[in-house]
Design a protein around this motif. Sequence first.
Motif, PDB file in Angstrom:
ATOM      1  N   ARG A  24       0.818  -1.210   0.000  1.00  0.00           N
ATOM      2  CA  ARG A  24       0.000   0.000   0.000  1.00  0.00           C
ATOM      3  C   ARG A  24       0.854   1.264   0.000  1.00  0.00           C
ATOM      4  N   GLN A  25       1.848   1.303   0.856  1.00  0.00           N
ATOM      5  CA  GLN A  25       2.693   2.486   0.938  1.00  0.00           C
ATOM      6  C   GLN A  25       3.535   2.640  -0.327  1.00  0.00           C
ATOM      7  N   THR A  28       1.490   4.243  -3.133  1.00  0.00           N
ATOM      8  CA  THR A  28       1.321   5.682  -2.922  1.00  0.00           C
ATOM      9  C   THR A  28       2.617   6.432  -3.176  1.00  0.00           C
ATOM     10  N   SER A  33      -0.086   3.970  -8.268  1.00  0.00           N
ATOM     11  CA  SER A  33      -1.549   3.991  -8.248  1.00  0.00           C
ATOM     12  C   SER A  33      -2.076   5.111  -9.131  1.00  0.00           C
ATOM     13  N   GLU A  82     -20.445   5.105  -3.348  1.00  0.00           N
ATOM     14  CA  GLU A  82     -19.628   5.768  -2.342  1.00  0.00           C
ATOM     15  C   GLU A  82     -18.948   4.679  -1.520  1.00  0.00           C
ATOM     16  N   SER A  83     -17.648   4.765  -1.420  1.00  0.00           N
ATOM     17  CA  SER A  83     -16.923   3.753  -0.653  1.00  0.00           C
ATOM     18  C   SER A  83     -16.128   4.431   0.443  1.00  0.00           C
ATOM     19  N   HIS A  84     -15.947   3.704   1.512  1.00  0.00           N
ATOM     20  CA  HIS A  84     -15.210   4.207   2.664  1.00  0.00           C
ATOM     21  C   HIS A  84     -14.244   3.122   3.128  1.00  0.00           C
ATOM     22  N   ARG A  85     -13.065   3.538   3.535  1.00  0.00           N
ATOM     23  CA  ARG A  85     -12.076   2.590   4.022  1.00  0.00           C
ATOM     24  C   ARG A  85     -12.485   2.104   5.418  1.00  0.00           C
ATOM     25  N   VAL A  86     -12.398   0.803   5.609  1.00  0.00           N
ATOM     26  CA  VAL A  86     -12.732   0.192   6.886  1.00  0.00           C
ATOM     27  C   VAL A  86     -11.429  -0.149   7.586  1.00  0.00           C
ATOM     28  N   ASP A  87     -11.272   0.374   8.793  1.00  0.00           N
ATOM     29  CA  ASP A  87     -10.050   0.093   9.552  1.00  0.00           C
ATOM     30  C   ASP A  87     -10.220  -1.087  10.479  1.00  0.00           C
TER      31      ASP A  87
END
Length: 87
Positions: A24-25, A28, A33, A82-87
Amino acid sequence: MKPAVAASKERNRNIRSRARLGARQWHTKSGYSRRSLVENTIYRYKTIIGPAMRSRRLQGQRVEARVGSRVLNTMAALGMPESHRVD
């Protein structure tokens, strides 16, 4: 330096960097990405609008590109969840 050697060195550097940072890092930090998003957008544009410009003059091509972009943006706004990141 041969192109194949340069490419393999860059590939190896990217693999080491990804292993060190995590996927992921690395995505970015490396800009991968962003590149992927751009490539996907161009693919969608060519698939929906068409692979070639229809207008012959540059001014007409600019208008055509703007209209095509507006069409894609409208379609994306209407159909994207609409999407949201889930932690």
